[in-house]
Design an enzyme around this catalytic site. Structure first.
Site, PDB file in Angstrom:
ATOM      1  N   ARG A  71      78.972 -18.282  63.898  1.00  0.00           N
ATOM      2  CA  ARG A  71      79.755 -18.815  65.028  1.00  0.00           C
ATOM      3  C   ARG A  71      81.125 -19.303  64.560  1.00  0.00           C
ATOM      4  O   ARG A  71      82.113 -19.183  65.283  1.00  0.00           O
ATOM      5  CB  ARG A  71      78.980 -19.928  65.735  1.00  0.00           C
ATOM      6  CG  ARG A  71      79.595 -20.291  67.073  1.00  0.00           C
ATOM      7  CD  ARG A  71      78.708 -21.207  67.881  1.00  0.00           C
ATOM      8  NE  ARG A  71      78.481 -22.468  67.213  1.00  0.00           N
ATOM      9  CZ  ARG A  71      77.612 -23.403  67.631  1.00  0.00           C
ATOM     10  NH1 ARG A  71      76.895 -23.201  68.724  1.00  0.00           N
ATOM     11  NH2 ARG A  71      77.464 -24.526  66.981  1.00  0.00           N
ATOM     12  N   LYS A  93      84.090 -22.809  69.238  1.00  0.00           N
ATOM     13  CA  LYS A  93      83.945 -24.248  68.955  1.00  0.00           C
ATOM     14  C   LYS A  93      85.259 -24.735  68.351  1.00  0.00           C
ATOM     15  O   LYS A  93      85.362 -24.972  67.144  1.00  0.00           O
ATOM     16  CB  LYS A  93      82.754 -24.477  68.016  1.00  0.00           C
ATOM     17  CG  LYS A  93      82.216 -25.897  68.090  1.00  0.00           C
ATOM     18  CD  LYS A  93      80.825 -25.974  67.504  1.00  0.00           C
ATOM     19  CE  LYS A  93      80.350 -27.395  67.334  1.00  0.00           C
ATOM     20  NZ  LYS A  93      80.264 -28.172  68.565  1.00  0.00           N
ATOM     21  N   GLU A 101      78.180 -26.022  81.478  1.00  0.00           N
ATOM     22  CA  GLU A 101      77.500 -26.798  80.426  1.00  0.00           C
ATOM     23  C   GLU A 101      78.032 -28.217  80.446  1.00  0.00           C
ATOM     24  O   GLU A 101      78.908 -28.557  81.232  1.00  0.00           O
ATOM     25  CB  GLU A 101      77.696 -26.152  79.056  1.00  0.00           C
ATOM     26  CG  GLU A 101      79.120 -26.163  78.541  1.00  0.00           C
ATOM     27  CD  GLU A 101      79.214 -25.707  77.093  1.00  0.00           C
ATOM     28  OE1 GLU A 101      78.252 -25.857  76.323  1.00  0.00           O
ATOM     29  OE2 GLU A 101      80.290 -25.216  76.723  1.00  0.00           O
TER      30      GLU A 101
END
Ligand code: PLP
Ligand code: COI
Length: 340
Positions: free
Chosen positions: A81, A184, A220
């Protein structure tokens, strides 16, 4: 240790540990891993991370088992990620094997900070990748620093594994429809601060964001994914603007193995009234059940726990996940790596 740590009282905060591990990207290549005992990084005032947000990070945890062994959860997924985040904002990707080596090294060097089995605490591992090049035009840097530090932590939300309230506020987005929500990167968290602060002032632990394009679907929470349980089904949003949570991915597998159906699809806000259980999930949040969701624009409340207890499926998933992470249960998926 100078002062004994009260492991079971730890919150989710920073504590100085002994060492961090660093690696520099210069002249088109990554150098050797370096160990540092300094908490300070010395960077150019014109570095791209400071001006143009060339910054990505990760979060993962290590646990001490009953057998004394140290287990780290799915670090290969965090490594991948971070590479995806790096691609997303045009940074040099950090090699997967080097990521695992750096994380393992940071854990080993700070072994005395790994909370004991049964304390409820864990070692939080925070890798980050920042652009160092001194630029003033908006361009990707040609120099980067990868750094990983660790800190022992307790629960992210003060409530721990107790249901907590969240709210919906349509005036805020954490990410744009085709923006950086799936990466992220620090900018997403900066974008969530004002809404998060407002929610905290009103007594909520987090904001449940809606899809930023139409505001019709659930996205989210600020620091965690969302899932719901209904009719023996685990339902979680599909969206272009949410982070692909490794915890959520793991829970979908555990849910399927427990005989639940799994649905990953857009979830209209109108479905909130039909759910039996709802929760936030993530490395820091683990599973944080949601007691109620207040839609502050529509003036509606959806209540999922009136007695302050988690629902039965959340409870089962939580214990299963934690048992695999700590080595109490077998790890048929190969999620856990033992740090020797
Ligand atoms: N969503 C956001 C915005 C997050 O910051 C996090 C935390 O990492 C998550 C979801 C959960 O992801 P993971 O389970 O990989 O920690
Ligand atoms: C994590 O769960 O690891 C996170 O990075 C969430 C965070 C914003 C504390």
């Amino acid at each position: 240790m100078e002062n004994a740590i009260n492991w079971s009282e730890l919150s989710f905060g920073y504590m100085k540990t002994d060492y961090n591990v660093r690696c520099y990207y210069r002249n088109g290549q990554w150098g050797e891993l370096e160990v540092s005992s300094s908490e300070i990084i010395n960077i150019h005032m014109s570095a791209t991370c400071l001006h143009y947000g060339q910054e990505a990070f990760e979060g993962l945890k290590a646990f001490r088992g009953k057998d004394g062994k140290i287990r780290v959860f799915r670090m290969d997924e965090n490594a991948k990620r971070l590479q995806s985040s790096a691609r997303g904002i045009m940074m040099a990707g950090f090699p997967l094997a080097k990521f695992e080596e750096a994380v393992s090294k940071a854990i080993r060097l700070n072994e005395r900070f790994i909370p004991p089995y049964g304390s409820g605490a864990s070692l939080y591992i925070r890798p980050l990748l920042i652009g160092l090049g001194a630029l003033i035009g908006v361009k990707p840097s040609d120099e980067y620093l990868f750094l990983v530090f660790v800190t022992p932590v307790g629960p992210y939300f003060k409530t721990g594994f107790k249901p907590a309230p969240v709210c919906i506020m349509r005036a805020y987005d954490r990410a744009a429809p085709q923006g950086t929500g799936t990466y992220k990167v620090g900018g997403n968290y900066a974008a969530s601060l004002a809404a998060g602060n407002k929610a905290h002032e009103k007594g909520y632990v987090a904001v449940l964001y809606l899809d930023p394009k139409e505001k019709l679907y659930l996205d989210e929470c600020g620091p965690a994914n969302f899932f719901a349980i209904r009719d023996n089904t685990y339902i979680t949003p599909a969206s272009n603007s949410i982070l692909p949570s490794i915890t959520n991915m793991s829970l979908t597998q555990l849910a399927a193995a427990m005989g639940l159906k799994v649905e990953r699809r857009p979830i209209p806000v109108s479905e909130l009234a039909t759910f039996e259980e709802t929760a936030e999930c993530g490395t820091a949040a683990v599973i944080t059940p949601i007691s109620q969701i207040d839609d502050l624009d529509e003036n509606r409340s959806y209540v999922y726990s009136e007695d302050g207890k988690p629902g039965p499926i959340c409870e089962k998933l939580y214990h299963k996940l934690f048992a695999i992470q700590t080595g109490d249960a077998p790890d048929p998926y190969g999620w856990v790596k033992i740090i020797e």
